[in-house]
Design an enzyme around this catalytic site. Structure first.
Site, PDB file in Angstrom:
ATOM      1  CG  ASP A  19      -9.334   0.439   5.310  1.00  0.00           C
ATOM      2  OD1 ASP A  19      -9.051   0.134   4.133  1.00  0.00           O
ATOM      3  OD2 ASP A  19      -8.580   0.238   6.270  1.00  0.00           O
ATOM      4  CE  LYS A  54      -3.750  -2.365   2.410  1.00  0.00           C
ATOM      5  NZ  LYS A  54      -4.395  -2.656   3.702  1.00  0.00           N
ATOM      6  CD  GLN A  88      -3.071  -4.285   6.836  1.00  0.00           C
ATOM      7  OE1 GLN A  88      -3.002  -3.307   6.097  1.00  0.00           O
ATOM      8  NE2 GLN A  88      -3.743  -5.382   6.505  1.00  0.00           N
TER       9      GLN A  88
END
Ligand code: NAP
Length: 286
Positions: free
Chosen positions: A120, A53, A97
């Site tokens: 997200d 990412k 994460q």
């Protein structure tokens, strides 16, 4: 008939070019698009995801702030870091994460993320907004699947769409997006009585289960479009999806491969959300 293979890498590359342009436009307004990434513990797979990412972010001009915390981190100190990033006006997006180490429940941490920085799209506020058709950020994997369906030229209005899986990060938002595109949506899960019959009826199949080749090729309706979200390792170490790819190839009109289908789209859509947050900070979009 042999299905068109939907090249997620190519579609993602196209989206990332657009993201790069928008990031530059925000920069011209004095806003540097910035993603804060929190990684707790030393799960090797998570470390690889985070590295990917961050590498992609750098390629499109998005700055990242890396917060690596030891597995011994307490929930309280993680929450304190999230609050600090919430208040930091230079941060557009916050990514925590998952999975977090055992002992730190993820739900309160995700709730602590400012919904305006929840790139997200996992915060209940953002899931709720999606539900009423006024999304702020759409969860990245379902957003990527919708882009792949558009790339495949799928006609969604009136189509029978089957989503297999009902997680809050993939299956549920996916079903919402298809519904909003006027598909007739069926959502299957582990208690679905006859999955085969559901697949046989579906014009669009989105499989998000996490069971290797659960969906057999011969179940696929001829001409259907198949989006395979699943990522599973076989005993031999091969990465396969939830759909029997080889079997589905001769029946589907289009299908995503695993790897190289949905995976690249998820990262691209995350960065698309970061660009959107930066554009909002720069006053370029509402
Ligand atoms: P999850 O939270 O474990 O959810 C799995 C869903 O599958 C659940 O709703 C479960 O039903 C359903 N299910 C389990 N067995 C089933 C069966 N035999 N028939 C029908 N449905 C069944 O997983 P997730 O986070 O949504 O992820 C799903 C898969 O996508 C995983 O392989 C994951 O690695 C992959 N993934 C890939 C990406 C990417 O970027 N490529 C991103 C996210 C996830 P119940 O609700 O009844 O338990």
């Amino acid at each position: 008939m042999s299905a068109t293979i939907l090249d997620g890498k190519a579609v993602a590359a196209q989206l990332l070019r657009d993201v790069g342009t928008r990031v530059q436009a925000a920069k011209a307004r004095g806003v540097e698009a910035t993603l804060a990434v929190i990684l707790v513990g030393d799960d090797p797979a998570s470390a690889v995801y985070v590295r990917n990412k961050e590498r992609r972010a750098a390629e499109v001009g998005i700055a990242t702030r890396d917060h690596r915390l030891p597995a011994s981190t307490t929930a309280a100190s993680l929450h304190a870091l999230v609050r600090e990033l919430d208040d930091d006006r230079g941060v557009d997006g916050i990514l925590v994460q998952l999975p977090l180490p055992a002992g730190i429940p993820s739900e309160p941490v995700l709730l602590a993320v400012d919904p305006a920085k929840d790139v997200d799209g996992f915060h209940p506020d953002n899931l709720g907004r999606l539900m009423i058709g006024k999304p702020r950020f759409v969860a990245c994997t379902p957003a990527g699947c919708m882009r792949l369906l558009a790339h495949a030229g799928a006609t969604l209005a009136g189509a029978r769409a089957l989503v297999i899986g009902r997680s809050t990060i993939v299956g549920r938002p996916m079903a919402q997006l298809l519904l909003q595109a006027d598909a007739t949506v069926v959502q299957a899960h582990s208690r679905t009585r006859d999955l085969r019959a559901e697949v046989e009826r579906a014009d669009i199949v989105v499989a998000a289960v996490g069971r290797a080749e659960l969906v057999r090729g011969e179940w696929i309706k001829p001409g259907a479009i198949v989006i395979d979200v699943g990522t599973n390792r076989t005993a031999e170490g091969r990465l396969v999806g939830d759909v029997d790819f080889a079997g589905a190839l001769s029946r589907a009109a289009a299908i995503t491969p695993v790897p190289g289908g949905v995976g690249p789209m998820t990262i691209a859509c995350l960065l698309d959300n970061v660009a959107l947050a930066a554009e909002r900070r720069a006053g370029l979009v509402a």
